[in-house]
Design a protein around this motif. Structure first.
Motif, PDB file in Angstrom:
ATOM      1  N   ALA A  22      -3.797  -2.734 -14.064  1.00  0.00           N
ATOM      2  CA  ALA A  22      -4.339  -3.755 -14.960  1.00  0.00           C
ATOM      3  C   ALA A  22      -3.340  -3.981 -16.096  1.00  0.00           C
ATOM      4  O   ALA A  22      -2.556  -3.088 -16.435  1.00  0.00           O
ATOM      5  CB  ALA A  22      -5.686  -3.300 -15.523  1.00  0.00           C
ATOM      6  N   ASP A  23      -3.363  -5.176 -16.670  1.00  0.00           N
ATOM      7  CA  ASP A  23      -2.418  -5.506 -17.738  1.00  0.00           C
ATOM      8  C   ASP A  23      -2.492  -4.544 -18.910  1.00  0.00           C
ATOM      9  O   ASP A  23      -1.485  -4.262 -19.553  1.00  0.00           O
ATOM     10  CB  ASP A  23      -2.652  -6.933 -18.239  1.00  0.00           C
ATOM     11  N   ASP A  24      -3.686  -4.023 -19.190  1.00  0.00           N
ATOM     12  CA  ASP A  24      -3.849  -3.132 -20.342  1.00  0.00           C
ATOM     13  C   ASP A  24      -3.762  -1.647 -19.965  1.00  0.00           C
ATOM     14  O   ASP A  24      -3.945  -0.782 -20.804  1.00  0.00           O
ATOM     15  CB  ASP A  24      -5.174  -3.413 -21.043  1.00  0.00           C
ATOM     16  N   GLU A  25      -3.469  -1.361 -18.711  1.00  0.00           N
ATOM     17  CA  GLU A  25      -3.415   0.024 -18.228  1.00  0.00           C
ATOM     18  C   GLU A  25      -2.068   0.663 -18.587  1.00  0.00           C
ATOM     19  O   GLU A  25      -1.017   0.037 -18.457  1.00  0.00           O
ATOM     20  CB  GLU A  25      -3.609   0.038 -16.710  1.00  0.00           C
ATOM     21  N   GLU A  26      -2.131   1.911 -19.050  1.00  0.00           N
ATOM     22  CA  GLU A  26      -0.896   2.625 -19.373  1.00  0.00           C
ATOM     23  C   GLU A  26      -0.130   2.923 -18.081  1.00  0.00           C
ATOM     24  O   GLU A  26      -0.708   3.320 -17.074  1.00  0.00           O
ATOM     25  CB  GLU A  26      -1.206   3.939 -20.093  1.00  0.00           C
TER      26      GLU A  26
END
Length: 121
Positions: A22-26
């Motif tokens: 996901a775009d916000d996943e580290e």
């Protein structure tokens, strides 16, 4: 991609060993999805039926790639491939030294370089 003198595929897909991040996943080395193959979809041509061409490496998930594509297309393809072809070979070391990550285009170049440094250390 196919030969430049031949019609291009209607669509081309990368087959991953895990869902894209996901775009916000580290991003961690052990969570980056790996490209295990590709599928190219061709429509009817003058002398050829519509087809799906699957590419991958036997050592790195070709069977899983085929299974994933077959699950995705369901009954749209026949029970068995009509033809298989080895288009090239690479040594195990060459394959293992390559990086087949699937990262979003938005990943900054500096982060990509850092991940590569971590990968090869």
């Amino acid at each position: 991609m196919p030969h430049p003198d031949l019609p291009p595929p209607r669509a081309a897909y990368s087959i991953l060993d895990a869902p894209p991040l996901a775009d916000d996943e580290e991003i961690q080395l052990d969570t980056i999805p790996i490209v295990i193959g590709s599928a190219m979809i061709y429509g009817r041509e003058t002398d050829r039926e519509p087809r799906i061409e699957i590419e991958g490496y036997e050592e790195f998930g070709l069977d899983e790639t085929i299974r994933t594509v077959r699950e995705a297309v369901g009954d749209a393809v026949g029970p068995e491939p009509t033809a298989t072809e080895t288009i090239g070979e690479m040594g195990s070391i060459d394959l293992r030294m390559g990086v087949r990550w699937y990262l979003a285009r938005a990943v900054e170049p500096e982060l990509r370089r850092d991940l590569l440094r971590q990968h090869f250390v």
